[in-house]
Write an enzyme that holds these catalytic residues in place. Sequence first.
Site, PDB file in Angstrom:
ATOM      1  N   ASP A  20      32.884  40.004  44.010  1.00 36.04           N
ATOM      2  CA  ASP A  20      33.352  40.668  43.000  1.00 36.04           C
ATOM      3  C   ASP A  20      32.786  42.413  42.919  1.00 36.04           C
ATOM      4  O   ASP A  20      31.770  42.289  43.636  1.00 36.04           O
ATOM      5  CB  ASP A  20      33.154  40.159  41.564  1.00 36.04           C
ATOM      6  CG  ASP A  20      33.793  40.835  40.339  1.00 36.04           C
ATOM      7  OD1 ASP A  20      34.791  41.280  40.438  1.00 36.04           O
ATOM      8  OD2 ASP A  20      33.079  40.908  39.433  1.00 36.04           O
ATOM      9  N   SER A  21      33.394  42.859  42.033  1.00 37.68           N
ATOM     10  CA  SER A  21      32.732  44.500  41.952  1.00 37.68           C
ATOM     11  C   SER A  21      31.434  44.063  41.209  1.00 37.68           C
ATOM     12  O   SER A  21      30.542  45.323  41.261  1.00 37.68           O
ATOM     13  CB  SER A  21      33.490  45.437  41.173  1.00 37.68           C
ATOM     14  OG  SER A  21      34.188  44.515  39.985  1.00 37.68           O
ATOM     15  N   CYS A  83      37.713  39.260  42.386  1.00 34.66           N
ATOM     16  CA  CYS A  83      37.858  40.727  41.579  1.00 34.66           C
ATOM     17  C   CYS A  83      39.385  40.809  41.528  1.00 34.66           C
ATOM     18  O   CYS A  83      40.121  40.895  42.617  1.00 34.66           O
ATOM     19  CB  CYS A  83      37.348  41.934  42.243  1.00 34.66           C
ATOM     20  SG  CYS A  83      37.587  43.525  41.534  1.00 34.66           S
ATOM     21  N   GLU A 162      30.296  43.589  29.207  1.00 35.10           N
ATOM     22  CA  GLU A 162      28.977  44.078  30.227  1.00 35.10           C
ATOM     23  C   GLU A 162      27.921  44.204  28.905  1.00 35.10           C
ATOM     24  O   GLU A 162      26.812  44.077  29.301  1.00 35.10           O
ATOM     25  CB  GLU A 162      29.202  45.204  30.960  1.00 35.10           C
ATOM     26  CG  GLU A 162      30.186  44.914  31.990  1.00 35.10           C
ATOM     27  CD  GLU A 162      29.621  44.775  33.430  1.00 35.10           C
ATOM     28  OE1 GLU A 162      28.621  45.456  33.707  1.00 35.10           O
ATOM     29  OE2 GLU A 162      30.301  44.208  34.338  1.00 35.10           O
ATOM     30  N   CYS A 194      41.662  39.858  34.780  1.00 31.33           N
ATOM     31  CA  CYS A 194      40.639  40.522  35.207  1.00 31.33           C
ATOM     32  C   CYS A 194      39.440  39.479  35.015  1.00 31.33           C
ATOM     33  O   CYS A 194      39.365  38.613  34.035  1.00 31.33           O
ATOM     34  CB  CYS A 194      40.318  41.505  34.052  1.00 31.33           C
ATOM     35  SG  CYS A 194      38.685  42.750  34.384  1.00 31.33           S
ATOM     36  N   HIS A 196      36.499  39.728  33.690  1.00 33.44           N
ATOM     37  CA  HIS A 196      35.715  39.696  32.335  1.00 33.44           C
ATOM     38  C   HIS A 196      36.281  39.010  31.451  1.00 33.44           C
ATOM     39  O   HIS A 196      35.723  38.891  30.249  1.00 33.44           O
ATOM     40  CB  HIS A 196      34.925  41.064  32.141  1.00 33.44           C
ATOM     41  CG  HIS A 196      34.281  41.703  33.135  1.00 33.44           C
ATOM     42  ND1 HIS A 196      34.310  41.926  34.471  1.00 33.44           N
ATOM     43  CD2 HIS A 196      32.980  42.290  32.594  1.00 33.44           C
ATOM     44  CE1 HIS A 196      33.328  42.435  34.828  1.00 33.44           C
ATOM     45  NE2 HIS A 196      32.390  42.745  33.948  1.00 33.44           N
TER      46      HIS A 196
HETATM   47  N1  DGL Z   1      36.062  42.882  38.535  1.00 34.55           N
HETATM   48  C1  DGL Z   1      37.344  43.544  38.057  1.00 34.55           C
HETATM   49  C2  DGL Z   1      38.245  42.743  37.852  1.00 34.55           C
HETATM   50  O1  DGL Z   1      38.651  41.806  37.892  1.00 34.55           O
HETATM   51  C3  DGL Z   1      36.700  44.134  36.760  1.00 34.55           C
HETATM   52  C4  DGL Z   1      35.534  45.018  36.513  1.00 34.55           C
HETATM   53  C5  DGL Z   1      35.828  46.290  37.533  1.00 34.55           C
HETATM   54  O2  DGL Z   1      36.320  47.174  36.899  1.00 34.55           O
HETATM   55  O3  DGL Z   1      35.310  46.365  38.544  1.00 34.55           O
HETATM   56  O4  DGL Z   1      39.474  43.390  38.104  1.00 34.55           O
END
Ligand code: DGL
Length: 279
Positions: A20-21, A83, A162, A194, A196
């Site tokens: 993931d990011s 992600c 976050e 997403c 989060h």
């Molecule tokens: N992990 C990203 C997503 O699921 C969200 C966080 C980001 O913007 O990096 O799209």
Amino acid sequence: MSNQPFPLMSNKDLPIGIFDSGVGGLTVVAQVMKVLPHEEVFYLGDTARLPYGNKGKDTIIRFSLENGKYLVEQGIKLLVVACNTSSSVALQALQQALPIPVVGVISPGVATAVATTKNGHIAVLGTRGTIASNAYQQAIAAALPSATVYAVACPLFVSLVEEGFLDRQATRLIVQEYLSPLKGSKVDTVILGCTHYPLLRDHVQEELGQHVTIVDAAAACAHAVHDLLVQERLIASSRRQGCYRYFVSDNPEGFRRIGETILGTTIDHVCSDALMQPH
Ligand code: DGL
């Protein structure tokens, strides 16, 4: 008799890689822990370069390929793109570039939503990048051509999670603001598109009402990974106990702090030198 002094390691014994990011993809790890409790998991959070949600397509593809290659070098048997932003724009590039199966979150989330909706009115919530890519909208249209899709970018949700702003009045107000176009619509199913957003699930439910079914792409993805591992005969033996290794490209302490909230368990060690070498 074999000349091997030790039994050869089978591909089943290799870890699953998840990237993931940043920390948010641990919502997918939490689901994998439940659905696949015997697997070893290597998780990579690209904390040095997050967020991906506001970046351009070419950048996201480049970062995603670097993440995927890094995990392949660690010897994984399958890659999960936790992600949603990466899954939206880089899944095909990853599938073409890597020698192992690659699973994203979009198809499983859409399959669940399409199976859930009764009236075909489906909303998807995601980052700007995910919504702008049209990946969810196209996948829903392909699976259910009669569907009406409402796509809503909710970029502030990631920062709220976050910051640990889960049970705050400010968060309720921002959820209300973003979801106002859906109020009074016929939407009966909402995809949390997403990493989060599962942490804001209760707020979304409260805002849209109990008649709306919320589909968590992370949970749908874990079930898809299970089915693929069974199909490919790659599922780990039930004699094994699941174990987890965490790699990040920056800020291991921040990762651990938010990560433990997401997982509801302790994170003993975070390797912080991931992605140091150019890929
Ligand atoms: N992990 C990203 C997503 O699921 C969200 C966080 C980001 O913007 O990096 O799209």
